[in-house]
Design a protein around this motif. Structure first.
Motif, mmCIF file in Angstrom:
data_model
loop_
_atom_site.group_PDB
_atom_site.id
_atom_site.type_symbol
_atom_site.label_atom_id
_atom_site.label_comp_id
_atom_site.label_asym_id
_atom_site.label_seq_id
_atom_site.Cartn_x
_atom_site.Cartn_y
_atom_site.Cartn_z
ATOM 1 N N VAL A 38 -70.789 38.664 17.043
ATOM 2 C CA VAL A 38 -71.488 37.516 17.763
ATOM 3 C C VAL A 38 -72.383 38.274 18.769
ATOM 4 C CG1 VAL A 38 -70.061 35.855 16.886
ATOM 5 C CG2 VAL A 38 -69.630 36.974 19.358
ATOM 6 N N PHE A 39 -73.326 37.512 19.385
ATOM 7 C CA PHE A 39 -74.102 38.242 20.340
ATOM 8 C C PHE A 39 -73.496 37.584 21.738
ATOM 9 C CE2 PHE A 39 -77.023 39.473 17.239
ATOM 10 C CZ PHE A 39 -77.366 40.768 17.780
ATOM 11 N N ALA A 40 -73.668 38.372 22.838
ATOM 12 C CA ALA A 40 -73.199 37.840 24.260
ATOM 13 C C ALA A 40 -74.212 38.364 25.208
ATOM 14 C CB ALA A 40 -71.747 38.388 24.558
ATOM 15 N N THR A 41 -74.239 37.902 26.417
ATOM 16 C CA THR A 41 -75.134 38.080 27.279
ATOM 17 C C THR A 41 -74.409 38.464 28.493
ATOM 18 O OG1 THR A 41 -75.491 35.823 28.152
ATOM 19 C CG2 THR A 41 -77.053 36.846 26.673
ATOM 20 N N VAL A 42 -74.660 39.444 29.681
ATOM 21 C CA VAL A 42 -74.258 39.644 30.666
ATOM 22 C C VAL A 42 -74.761 38.816 31.885
ATOM 23 C CG1 VAL A 42 -73.793 41.599 32.453
ATOM 24 C CG2 VAL A 42 -73.969 42.474 29.972
ATOM 25 N N GLU A 43 -73.879 38.075 32.413
ATOM 26 C CA GLU A 43 -74.252 37.251 33.159
ATOM 27 C C GLU A 43 -73.299 37.270 34.510
ATOM 28 O OE1 GLU A 43 -74.807 33.187 31.646
ATOM 29 O OE2 GLU A 43 -75.929 33.809 29.967
ATOM 30 N N ARG A 194 -71.090 36.651 28.553
ATOM 31 C CA ARG A 194 -70.941 35.214 28.315
ATOM 32 C C ARG A 194 -71.208 35.187 26.744
ATOM 33 N NH1 ARG A 194 -72.748 30.819 32.182
ATOM 34 N NH2 ARG A 194 -70.657 31.318 32.776
ATOM 35 N N LEU A 195 -70.247 34.385 25.989
ATOM 36 C CA LEU A 195 -70.143 34.728 24.432
ATOM 37 C C LEU A 195 -70.982 33.295 24.185
ATOM 38 C CD1 LEU A 195 -67.709 36.542 25.177
ATOM 39 C CD2 LEU A 195 -67.461 36.712 22.845
ATOM 40 N N ARG A 196 -71.770 33.178 22.913
ATOM 41 C CA ARG A 196 -72.201 31.883 22.205
ATOM 42 C C ARG A 196 -71.640 32.162 20.366
ATOM 43 N NH1 ARG A 196 -75.375 32.624 26.562
ATOM 44 N NH2 ARG A 196 -75.800 30.998 27.722
ATOM 45 N N VAL A 197 -70.664 31.442 20.451
ATOM 46 C CA VAL A 197 -69.884 31.700 19.088
ATOM 47 C C VAL A 197 -70.074 30.238 18.382
ATOM 48 C CG1 VAL A 197 -67.611 32.131 18.042
ATOM 49 C CG2 VAL A 197 -67.967 32.890 20.427
ATOM 50 N N PRO A 198 -70.433 30.512 17.111
ATOM 51 C CA PRO A 198 -70.780 29.238 16.111
ATOM 52 C C PRO A 198 -69.549 28.289 16.211
ATOM 53 C CG PRO A 198 -71.585 31.294 14.950
ATOM 54 C CD PRO A 198 -70.810 31.751 16.223
ATOM 55 N N VAL A 213 -66.366 45.735 22.273
ATOM 56 C CA VAL A 213 -67.573 45.705 22.372
ATOM 57 C C VAL A 213 -68.196 47.255 21.793
ATOM 58 C CG1 VAL A 213 -69.529 45.825 24.108
ATOM 59 C CG2 VAL A 213 -67.425 44.257 24.272
ATOM 60 N N ASP A 214 -69.177 47.376 21.077
ATOM 61 C CA ASP A 214 -69.714 48.553 20.773
ATOM 62 C C ASP A 214 -69.880 49.532 22.028
ATOM 63 O OD1 ASP A 214 -70.355 50.932 19.561
ATOM 64 O OD2 ASP A 214 -71.999 49.849 18.307
ATOM 65 N N GLY A 215 -69.280 50.757 22.044
ATOM 66 C CA GLY A 215 -69.425 51.668 23.387
ATOM 67 C C GLY A 215 -70.839 52.011 23.349
ATOM 68 N N ALA A 216 -71.485 52.184 22.087
ATOM 69 C CA ALA A 216 -73.084 52.613 22.001
ATOM 70 C C ALA A 216 -73.858 51.679 23.021
ATOM 71 C CB ALA A 216 -73.651 52.664 20.743
ATOM 72 N N GLU A 217 -73.500 50.313 23.177
ATOM 73 C CA GLU A 217 -74.061 49.390 23.979
ATOM 74 C C GLU A 217 -74.149 49.893 25.541
ATOM 75 O OE1 GLU A 217 -75.680 46.996 22.979
ATOM 76 O OE2 GLU A 217 -75.011 46.299 20.752
ATOM 77 N N PHE A 218 -73.463 50.557 25.898
ATOM 78 C CA PHE A 218 -73.146 51.304 27.139
ATOM 79 C C PHE A 218 -73.459 52.663 27.267
ATOM 80 C CE2 PHE A 218 -70.181 47.729 26.665
ATOM 81 C CZ PHE A 218 -70.480 46.803 27.697
ATOM 82 N N GLY A 219 -73.926 53.209 26.353
ATOM 83 C CA GLY A 219 -74.491 54.694 26.261
ATOM 84 C C GLY A 219 -72.927 55.426 25.894
ATOM 85 N N ASP A 220 -72.002 54.970 25.561
ATOM 86 C CA ASP A 220 -70.617 55.674 25.253
ATOM 87 C C ASP A 220 -70.262 55.511 23.683
ATOM 88 O OD1 ASP A 220 -68.455 56.962 25.643
ATOM 89 O OD2 ASP A 220 -67.172 55.346 26.866
ATOM 90 N N GLN A 221 -69.475 56.722 23.404
ATOM 91 C CA GLN A 221 -69.081 56.689 22.186
ATOM 92 C C GLN A 221 -67.886 55.803 21.603
ATOM 93 O OE1 GLN A 221 -71.185 58.075 19.668
ATOM 94 N NE2 GLN A 221 -72.539 58.493 21.341
ATOM 95 N N SER A 222 -66.921 55.878 22.620
ATOM 96 C CA SER A 222 -65.818 55.009 22.376
ATOM 97 C C SER A 222 -65.803 53.553 22.463
ATOM 98 C CB SER A 222 -64.693 55.450 23.605
ATOM 99 O OG SER A 222 -65.130 55.314 25.025
ATOM 100 N N PRO A 223 -65.502 52.798 21.744
ATOM 101 C CA PRO A 223 -65.366 51.215 21.887
ATOM 102 C C PRO A 223 -64.434 50.759 23.152
ATOM 103 C CG PRO A 223 -63.932 51.593 20.212
ATOM 104 C CD PRO A 223 -64.381 53.078 20.651
ATOM 105 N N LYS A 224 -65.047 49.594 23.614
ATOM 106 C CA LYS A 224 -64.386 49.059 24.866
ATOM 107 C C LYS A 224 -64.062 47.735 24.423
ATOM 108 C CE LYS A 224 -67.713 51.047 28.069
ATOM 109 N NZ LYS A 224 -66.627 52.081 28.888
#
Length: 329
Positions: A38-43, A194-198, A213-224
């Motif tokens: 799902v998609f989430a936003t930083v708030e 903030r997650l918005r889940v069906p 969370v995919d670590g690539a979203e933060f410029g990191d290879q390891s998942p968070k």
């Protein structure tokens, strides 16, 4: 040729002996979380306005968008010419009252000496004492009135209501504001995801669940990973809203969209320790024990599935069956 065959047999025997001596793991299906993307936003936890406490003109603006601020930091200054005129008027009145109080003190001291010598009646001393008290009280009243105006001057400093980051300036230098008008919007620290889940996944979502969370979203290879703190009871546009805490989420871009994985139920999967898998020429292999011998079987690697039982757990999609006995290479 016979020597080559004999060498191959010895090598195979040595490999089998080493495999037998190694640790083993029995393959079994384990329940794992069936993750959905799902998609989430930083708030921010909340966005609070920094408001002016008096009316006037913005004469100084100390911040811009993106600047970090601390609680109580002065971010702007509101000026009012009327306050300056009131201060000058009160200063002049205070000077006059100080002169009157000084003169009343001198008169009281002189009359007190004359009354002690019997030159003047005691009633004159009472009148002088009353005049001195009136002058002192008038001076204190004007000083307090000046303190009120000085406080209004101090309230011209627009203070940050909380520690965080400036999202948007509402005014510019020279703008006229009224008491209570917002000057800047402050996003509080400790950003949330903030997650918005069906809504079809709402029955699987609860506070305390872990998300990935995919670590690539933060410029990191390891998942968070993170933890869901709150699931809101109201459904908006067919989606359930939830807040999650993720370490090192970042505190600059508000509204940044990220892809996260949440638990959408459970499913069965093969999870083995990652150190039981070897890679040769781009193909993953595991060592299977079959009777008194060990063979290498190709497998299809899945994703990492760490758990308290298997901190280095790895999902295997194909190539093994329940009951297979793996040998650590």
């Amino acid at each position: 040729m016979p020597r080559l065959i004999a060498f191959s047999i010895l090598a195979a025997a040595a490999f089998a002996a080493n495999a037998v001596a190694g640790e083993t793991h029995v393959v079994a299906l384990r329940p794992v979380a069936d993750e959905k993307a799902v998609f989430a936003t930083v708030e921010s936890i909340s966005v609070v306005p920094a408001r002016g406490r008096i009316g006037g003109t913005i004469v100084q603006l100390n911040v811009r968008e993106g600047d970090p601020v601390t609680r109580g930091q002065a971010i702007a200054t509101i000026g009012d010419d009327k306050l300056a005129l009131q201060m000058k008027s009160l200063d002049a009145q205070i000077d006059a009252l100080q002169a009157q109080a000084s003169q009343a003190q001198i008169d009281f001291t002189r009359i007190e000496g004359l009354v002690e010598r019997g030159t003047l009646p005691r009633i004159r001393l009472d009148e002088a004492r009353t005049a001195l008290n009136v002058a002192d009280n008038g001076l204190r009243a004007k000083t307090a009135e000046r303190a009120v105006v000085q406080q209004q001057f101090n309230e011209g400093q627009v203070l940050a209501p909380a520690a965080g980051r400036v999202l948007k300036k509402q005014v510019a230098v020279g703008s006229v504001v009224l008491p209570g008008d917002p000057v800047a919007m402050i996003a509080q620290q400790n950003f949330k995801l903030r997650l918005r889940v069906p809504e079809r996944h709402a029955r699987f979502l609860k506070a305390g669940d872990r998300i990935r969370v995919d670590g690539a979203e933060f410029g990191d290879q390891s998942p968070k990973s993170g933890v869901i703190d709150l699931v809101y009871p109201q459904i908006e546009d067919g989606r359930v809203i939830a807040d999650a805490t993720v370490e090192n989420l970042g505190e600059y871009f508000v509204g940044d969209r990220l892809r996260v994985w949440i638990s959408g139920g459970e499913r069965k999967a093969f999870v083995i320790p990652a150190n039981y898998v070897t890679t040769r020429y781009g193909i993953d292999y595991v060592s299977l024990r079959q009777g008194d011998r060990t063979i290498s079987a190709p497998v299809q690697r899945g994703r990492q599935l760490a758990s308290p039982e298997l901190p280095n757990g790895l999902e295997i999609l194909s190539g093994i069956r329940p009951g297979d006995q793996l040998v650590q290479p």
